[in-house]
Write a protein that holds these residues in place. Structure first.
Motif, mmCIF file in Angstrom:
data_model
loop_
_atom_site.group_PDB
_atom_site.id
_atom_site.type_symbol
_atom_site.label_atom_id
_atom_site.label_comp_id
_atom_site.label_asym_id
_atom_site.label_seq_id
_atom_site.Cartn_x
_atom_site.Cartn_y
_atom_site.Cartn_z
ATOM 1 N N LEU A 12 0.723 -1.287 0.152
ATOM 2 C CA LEU A 12 -0.102 0.004 -0.137
ATOM 3 C C LEU A 12 0.889 1.124 0.156
ATOM 4 C CD1 LEU A 12 -2.871 0.846 0.310
ATOM 5 C CD2 LEU A 12 -2.561 0.790 2.628
ATOM 6 N N ALA A 13 1.719 1.374 0.998
ATOM 7 C CA ALA A 13 2.532 2.429 1.075
ATOM 8 C C ALA A 13 3.494 2.656 -0.379
ATOM 9 C CB ALA A 13 3.940 2.201 2.184
ATOM 10 N N ARG A 14 3.833 1.623 -0.995
ATOM 11 C CA ARG A 14 4.734 1.622 -2.203
ATOM 12 C C ARG A 14 3.763 2.157 -3.099
ATOM 13 N NH1 ARG A 14 6.020 -3.682 -3.319
ATOM 14 N NH2 ARG A 14 4.048 -3.957 -4.287
ATOM 15 N N PRO A 80 3.407 19.137 3.858
ATOM 16 C CA PRO A 80 4.487 18.526 2.790
ATOM 17 C C PRO A 80 4.009 17.266 2.375
ATOM 18 C CG PRO A 80 5.184 18.153 4.912
ATOM 19 C CD PRO A 80 4.026 18.741 5.317
ATOM 20 N N SER A 81 4.787 17.014 1.166
ATOM 21 C CA SER A 81 4.973 15.379 0.873
ATOM 22 C C SER A 81 5.990 14.880 1.961
ATOM 23 C CB SER A 81 5.879 15.277 -0.331
ATOM 24 O OG SER A 81 5.062 15.696 -1.501
ATOM 25 N N VAL A 82 5.980 13.810 2.333
ATOM 26 C CA VAL A 82 6.655 13.254 3.350
ATOM 27 C C VAL A 82 7.669 12.038 2.634
ATOM 28 C CG1 VAL A 82 5.017 13.400 5.151
ATOM 29 C CG2 VAL A 82 5.259 11.362 4.208
ATOM 30 N N HIS A 83 8.723 12.151 3.394
ATOM 31 C CA HIS A 83 9.689 11.033 3.029
ATOM 32 C C HIS A 83 9.360 9.701 3.562
ATOM 33 C CE1 HIS A 83 12.889 14.202 2.217
ATOM 34 N NE2 HIS A 83 12.809 14.564 3.398
ATOM 35 N N GLU A 84 9.842 8.703 2.601
ATOM 36 C CA GLU A 84 9.369 7.420 2.759
ATOM 37 C C GLU A 84 9.938 6.947 4.377
ATOM 38 O OE1 GLU A 84 11.107 5.052 -0.168
ATOM 39 O OE2 GLU A 84 9.242 5.258 -1.238
ATOM 40 N N SER A 85 11.117 7.550 4.631
ATOM 41 C CA SER A 85 11.606 7.273 6.114
ATOM 42 C C SER A 85 10.607 7.691 6.992
ATOM 43 C CB SER A 85 13.164 7.815 6.181
ATOM 44 O OG SER A 85 12.870 9.274 6.150
ATOM 45 N N SER A 86 9.848 8.665 6.734
ATOM 46 C CA SER A 86 8.703 8.852 8.128
ATOM 47 C C SER A 86 7.730 8.083 8.337
ATOM 48 C CB SER A 86 7.967 10.232 7.374
ATOM 49 O OG SER A 86 8.764 11.310 7.804
ATOM 50 N N ILE A 87 7.519 7.195 7.325
ATOM 51 C CA ILE A 87 6.296 6.006 7.258
ATOM 52 C C ILE A 87 7.052 5.000 8.106
ATOM 53 C CG2 ILE A 87 5.088 4.398 5.829
ATOM 54 C CD1 ILE A 87 5.319 6.292 3.473
ATOM 55 N N ILE A 88 8.628 4.750 7.850
ATOM 56 C CA ILE A 88 9.137 3.816 8.745
ATOM 57 C C ILE A 88 9.083 4.239 10.066
ATOM 58 C CG2 ILE A 88 11.448 2.521 8.919
ATOM 59 C CD1 ILE A 88 11.597 3.040 5.648
ATOM 60 N N ALA A 89 9.639 5.320 10.278
ATOM 61 C CA ALA A 89 10.024 5.943 11.413
ATOM 62 C C ALA A 89 8.571 6.024 12.485
ATOM 63 C CB ALA A 89 10.457 7.495 11.462
ATOM 64 N N ASP A 90 7.728 6.364 11.809
ATOM 65 C CA ASP A 90 6.351 6.393 12.635
ATOM 66 C C ASP A 90 5.796 4.823 12.901
ATOM 67 O OD1 ASP A 90 5.642 9.241 12.927
ATOM 68 O OD2 ASP A 90 4.428 9.264 11.034
ATOM 69 N N ALA A 91 6.285 3.964 12.219
ATOM 70 C CA ALA A 91 5.858 2.543 12.382
ATOM 71 C C ALA A 91 6.558 2.058 13.532
ATOM 72 C CB ALA A 91 5.913 1.523 11.188
ATOM 73 N N LEU A 92 7.966 2.476 13.619
ATOM 74 C CA LEU A 92 8.831 1.953 14.694
ATOM 75 C C LEU A 92 8.397 2.564 15.889
ATOM 76 C CD1 LEU A 92 12.386 2.229 12.777
ATOM 77 C CD2 LEU A 92 11.105 0.014 13.471
#
Ligand SMILES: *Cc1c(COP(=O)(O)O)cnc(C)c1O
Length: 464
Positions: A12-14, A80-92
């Motif tokens: 989904l994220a991708r 803003p648009s968000v970096h992919e890394s934000s999705i990862i960080a929020d999940a962590l």
């Protein structure tokens, strides 16, 4: 846990990000699926839907019932648009759910945040000791600034409230400053009467002479000048107040200088723009949102303050149940508004770790460059740019928009009706309403500007 659920989330994220440009940024009107939501999700009968089903429903709703602010043609407010890394960080963050409010509960998260804040503080030219923490956003950071100023410069406030102050305090800001201060003044018990708005010049920057006149008038009337707020990047037009002149006035009179750089602060990372922030190194406190131009997900504000003792006077309490402060550690619940505290800073750490400070600066700069291109292309197409910001915010109008047969609202509506771009309108002091386009996505390209210009041209074309 179910592998398929995580695989679904990952795809989904991708896929959403990859397909965004080909979709409309606009939501389907009025969220018709709301009926679906209420019928399918009667919580009295909970526990019967699989996580996969719920993900399917929620993603469908979010895609059809949301203005997509991460879309490259959302020329919007500062989301803003968000970096992919934000999705990862929020999940962590959700995975470990650290309690960041107390050092002893989460030394790792606290060290990561403080390390990140140190690096950004030094990009503001803050070289000495300072306190810093993450906030829900710019509003909380601005609120914290007012409270810190009260603790430092209005003795009696923390114990007795405003009633204990001999003279009513006043806060000076420009007439283009952020409206969060209205809510803050009400919430602090100062009331809106505490705000003194100094007039702006033709570029919507605070006029130091108007500021000084306000202060002198207040002194004569028996108010206590408390603090000055300089804005770096006003919401309406992207103006930057003249910090050096304002700082001179603040330091002569021992007033707290707060710089609200919620959006514009990120210009500090761009070589050709940082000179516009000169003087910010003298501020007593600064607001800077990572969830605006640093492209991390909401909510991630930052508050920087040179007076840790003021924060402690305002927020420190003793409890019988929280473990004692660890030597060398910072207990954020004792120097900030929040108590339970989310690991807000991880997504910014990720962005800096992945791209480096220079790399993040280049991403910020690209948006400023795209805005320069937009300004040039608007002018070439006979539009008139009515603000002169160096930041990526363009306010513009056209001779055909006469406010009667054609209004800015009509132009906005027609652009939105084409479904390809989102823009808004703005009213600046002493100007007719104008259109407003802000570059908030690192994915916005010149091809997106082509589409915007085409839709604008169509919106002002004579109609049959
Ligand atoms: C966005 C903004 C705020 C408010 O910040 P939030 O993160 O929305 O709470 C305050 N001041 C300025 C100048 C802003 O741009």
């Amino acid at each position: 846990m179910n592998d398929a659920v995580f695989a679904r989330l990952a795809s989904l994220a991708r896929d959403f990000r990859a397909s965004l440009r080909d979709q409309s940024p606009l939501p389907a009107s009025n969220f018709p699926a709301g009926k679906d939501l209420r019928a399918k999700y009667d919580f009295a009968a909970a526990g019967r839907r699989s996580l996969e089903d719920i993900i399917t429903d929620v993603s469908r709703w979010m895609e059809s019932g949301t203005l997509q602010v991460t879309h490259p043609r959302y020329f919007g407010l500062f989301n803003p648009s968000v970096h992919e890394s934000s999705i990862i960080a929020d999940a962590l963050v959700a995975l470990y759910n650290p309690q960041v409010g107390g050092w002893s509960h989460a030394p790792a998260a606290n060290e990561i945040e403080q390390w990140t804040l140190r690096a950004l503080g030094s990009s503001l030219g803050w070289t000495g000791e300072f306190a810093a923490h993450f906030t829900s956003g710019g509003s909380e950071a601005n609120h914290t600034a007012v409270l810190a100023a009260l603790a430092a410069r209005a003795p009696g406030y923390t114990a007795g409230g405003t009633g204990a102050l001999p003279k009513p305090p006043r806060i000076y800001l420009s007439d283009e400053s952020h409206h969060s201060f209205v809510k803050i003044a009400r919430a602090c018990g100062l009331g809106e009467q505490a705000l003194a708005h100094a007039a702006t010049d033709s570029s919507y920057r605070m006029r130091p002479d108007a500021l000084l006149a306000e202060i002198e008038r207040d002194e004569a009337l028996g108010f206590t000048p408390l603090m000055i707020v300089a804005t770096v990047g006003t919401t309406g037009s992207g103006a930057i107040d003249p910090i050096p002149e304002i700082n001179e006035i603040a330091s002569e009179r021992n007033l707290w200088l707060h710089v609200d750089a919620a959006w514009g602060g990120s210009a500090a990372l761009v070589q050709r723009l940082k000179r516009y922030l000169a003087g910010i190194e003298h501020a007593d406190s600064v607001t800077w949102d990572a969830h605006k131009w640093l492209s991390v997900s909401m909510g991630a504000g930052m508050f920087f303050c040179k007076h840790r003792q003021a924060l402690k006077s305002m927020f420190e309490i003793e409890t019988g149940y929280v473990p004692a402060t660890v030597e060398g550690g910072v207990d954020l619940y004792k120097e900030s508004l929040q108590w339970s505290r989310r690991f807000i800073g991880l997504k910014l750490f990720f962005a800096l770790a992945e791209h480096g400070m220079d790399g993040v600066g280049r991403i910020v700069e690209r948006q400023a460059t795209i805005a320069d291109t937009l300004r040039a292309r608007l002018r070439a197409a006979q539009w008139r740019v009515v603000n002169d910001s160096v930041l990526p915010l363009v306010c513009f109008t056209h001779d055909t928009i006469d406010g009667r047969s054609l209004t800015t609202q009509m132009v906005v509506d027609r652009v939105l009706a084409r479904g390809r771009c989102w823009i808004s309108h703005v009213t600046l002091p002493r100007e007719e309403p104008a259109l407003r386009a802000c570059i908030t996505s690192f994915d916005t390209t010149e091809a997106d500007l082509d589409i915007l210009l085409e839709d604008l041209r169509a919106a002002i074309a004579p109609r049959a």
